[in-house]
Design a protein around this motif. Structure first.
Motif, PDB file in Angstrom:
ATOM      1  N   SER A  54       0.831  -1.210   0.000  1.00 22.55           N
ATOM      2  CA  SER A  54       0.000   0.000   0.000  1.00 22.55           C
ATOM      3  C   SER A  54       0.862   1.255   0.000  1.00 22.55           C
ATOM      4  CB  SER A  54      -0.927  -0.010   1.226  1.00 22.55           C
ATOM      5  OG  SER A  54      -1.835  -1.094   1.162  1.00 22.55           O
ATOM      6  N   VAL A  57      -6.166  -1.571  -1.801  1.00 17.14           N
ATOM      7  CA  VAL A  57      -6.997  -0.371  -1.903  1.00 17.14           C
ATOM      8  C   VAL A  57      -7.285   0.244  -0.533  1.00 17.14           C
ATOM      9  CG1 VAL A  57      -9.180  -1.677  -1.921  1.00 17.14           C
ATOM     10  CG2 VAL A  57      -9.075   0.631  -2.916  1.00 17.14           C
ATOM     11  N   LEU A  87      -6.033   3.833   0.668  1.00 23.68           N
ATOM     12  CA  LEU A  87      -6.982   4.844   1.118  1.00 23.68           C
ATOM     13  C   LEU A  87      -6.549   5.412   2.471  1.00 23.68           C
ATOM     14  CD1 LEU A  87      -9.641   6.400   0.950  1.00 23.68           C
ATOM     15  CD2 LEU A  87     -10.822   4.361   1.792  1.00 23.68           C
ATOM     16  N   TYR A  88      -6.111   4.528   3.352  1.00 20.59           N
ATOM     17  CA  TYR A  88      -5.619   4.964   4.660  1.00 20.59           C
ATOM     18  C   TYR A  88      -4.391   5.867   4.501  1.00 20.59           C
ATOM     19  CZ  TYR A  88      -3.380   4.728   9.252  1.00 20.59           C
ATOM     20  OH  TYR A  88      -2.772   5.045  10.453  1.00 20.59           O
ATOM     21  N   GLU A 136      -5.343   9.267   3.244  1.00 20.86           N
ATOM     22  CA  GLU A 136      -5.932  10.066   4.325  1.00 20.86           C
ATOM     23  C   GLU A 136      -4.848  10.564   5.273  1.00 20.86           C
ATOM     24  OE1 GLU A 136      -9.327  11.583   6.471  1.00 20.86           O
ATOM     25  OE2 GLU A 136      -9.226  10.616   4.510  1.00 20.86           O
ATOM     26  N   LYS A 167      -6.992   9.670  -2.628  1.00 24.24           N
ATOM     27  CA  LYS A 167      -8.208   9.315  -1.895  1.00 24.24           C
ATOM     28  C   LYS A 167      -9.388   9.194  -2.850  1.00 24.24           C
ATOM     29  CE  LYS A 167     -11.147  10.716   1.982  1.00 24.24           C
ATOM     30  NZ  LYS A 167     -11.359  11.685   3.085  1.00 24.24           N
ATOM     31  N   GLU A 168      -9.488  10.135  -3.794  1.00 26.82           N
ATOM     32  CA  GLU A 168     -10.564  10.081  -4.787  1.00 26.82           C
ATOM     33  C   GLU A 168     -10.435   8.833  -5.654  1.00 26.82           C
ATOM     34  OE1 GLU A 168     -10.442  13.652  -7.021  1.00 26.82           O
ATOM     35  OE2 GLU A 168     -10.902  14.947  -5.310  1.00 26.82           O
ATOM     36  N   THR A 181      -9.008   5.882  -4.893  1.00 25.64           N
ATOM     37  CA  THR A 181      -9.352   4.663  -4.162  1.00 25.64           C
ATOM     38  C   THR A 181     -10.848   4.609  -3.874  1.00 25.64           C
ATOM     39  OG1 THR A 181      -8.681   5.811  -2.116  1.00 25.64           O
ATOM     40  CG2 THR A 181      -7.082   4.328  -3.122  1.00 25.64           C
ATOM     41  N   GLU A 182     -11.439   5.755  -3.585  1.00 22.51           N
ATOM     42  CA  GLU A 182     -12.885   5.794  -3.374  1.00 22.51           C
ATOM     43  C   GLU A 182     -13.617   5.391  -4.653  1.00 22.51           C
ATOM     44  OE1 GLU A 182     -16.466   8.877  -2.061  1.00 22.51           O
ATOM     45  OE2 GLU A 182     -14.393   9.554  -2.084  1.00 22.51           O
ATOM     46  N   ASN A 207     -15.568   0.486   5.511  1.00 29.73           N
ATOM     47  CA  ASN A 207     -14.455   1.402   5.259  1.00 29.73           C
ATOM     48  C   ASN A 207     -14.937   2.783   4.832  1.00 29.73           C
ATOM     49  OD1 ASN A 207     -11.732  -0.038   5.555  1.00 29.73           O
ATOM     50  ND2 ASN A 207     -12.961  -1.551   4.447  1.00 29.73           N
ATOM     51  N   PHE A 232     -13.774   6.137   6.879  1.00 23.98           N
ATOM     52  CA  PHE A 232     -13.082   7.271   6.269  1.00 23.98           C
ATOM     53  C   PHE A 232     -14.020   8.444   5.940  1.00 23.98           C
ATOM     54  CE2 PHE A 232     -10.250   3.681   5.328  1.00 23.98           C
ATOM     55  CZ  PHE A 232      -9.063   4.200   5.832  1.00 23.98           C
TER      56      PHE A 232
END
Length: 293
Positions: A58, A78, A82-83, A86, A94-95, A97-98, A116, A120
């Motif tokens: 990651s 993923v 994302l973590y 953040e 972040k966008e 992975t979302e 998740n 988040f």
């Protein structure tokens, strides 16, 4: 430059294995305000930084994105990515992975994505997961991942007024969830222990919409409910007691119109590539690669 470790001036020890990763301060700081503060703030970090809370795959996703804005994410990276996005305030990652999670909501993954999304603070994604669960409740509750959700998530989902599933199936799922909790904690799977794990989540089952014969055969034969609860619910079902007199939520659910037909119902995440066009062309908005072709 990253791959060949040319002129690297910062090192990281990443994950539980403390894998050594080298990088360049300027590149990281130019793309992340957190790294900028770490390297060039009033109290700059040492030349080697330990990051135990992100695993190497990651972290690699994060670095590749910071260097080239083009990254491929998978189901096993993923959430960590994302973590990391953040933690280091990398909005574009972040966008990305979302968006990946959004495109990979399935019967098998929806509970994990929902948990998740809540963690988040991804409100739009949380709402989409709830809509998916509401529409496909009879299928998603068969997923092995459904039995791993937290009690708070369980209560939130069972409280939904739009859940499209028979109440008897909700009740049986609740028992299975309680049995799973007993197994994890090493308790005997007795009715008493199962009820202790379920707690007040049982009040989210709309028992009123079972017929009396179904209720007696499937609910009264076990001691998940107390004797008083069983008696009260039998009277409610028979029409001899006002439903407002109970602590159970007995309002009729109203399944919403089908809104998730475009979502896949398979059981696996797919690989997904995102390209940050803004990184290389300042006159265009940052959009996923698949929207440009």
């Amino acid at each position: 430059m990253l791959k060949n470790e040319v002129y690297c001036d910062i090192s990281f020890r990443v994950g539980e294995e403390e894998k050594l990763v080298r990088a360049h301060k300027y590149v990281l700081a130019s793309r992340s305000p957190v790294f900028d503060a770490m390297f060039y703030g009033d109290l700059p970090e040492a030349k080697e930084i330990t990051i135990p809370d992100i695993e190497p795959p990651s972290f690699d996703v994060l670095l590749r994105f910071l260097y080239c804005g083009d990254v491929e994410v998978h189901n096993d990276t993923v959430i960590g990515a994302l973590y990391a996005a953040e933690k280091y305030d990398v909005g574009a990652l972040k966008e990305a992975t979302e968006s990946y999670l959004d495109k990979n909501i399935t019967n098998e993954t929806v509970f994990s994505v929902f948990a998740n999304a809540k963690l988040f603070g991804l409100e739009a994604l949380s709402k989409k997961c709830i809509e998916f669960i509401n529409e496909k409740g009879a299928y998603v509750f068969q997923s092995q991942f459904a039995l791993q959700i937290s009690k708070d998530t369980l209560k939130e989902i069972l409280s939904s007024e739009n859940l499209d599933i028979e109440e008897l199936r909700v009740y049986h799922f609740l028992i299975s969830w309680g049995e799973g909790q007993c197994e994890v904690k090493g308790y005997e799977k007795s009715d008493e222990n199962i009820r202790n794990q379920i707690g007040d989540a049982v009040y989210r089952v709309r028992f009123q919409f079972m017929d009396l014969d179904m209720f007696v055969k499937n609910v009264c034969r076990r001691n998940i409910l107390t004797s008083d609860d069983k008696l009260i619910l039998q009277q409610v079902i028979a029409g001899n007691m006002e439903k407002e007199s109970t602590k159970f939520n007995l309002g009729k659910r109203k399944p919403a119109l089908k809104t998730c037909n475009g979502l896949r119902s398979g059981s696996h995440f797919e690989s997904w590539r995102y390209h940050d066009h803004k990184r290389r062309r300042q006159d265009r908005h940052t959009v996923p690669y698949w929207m440009q072709h």
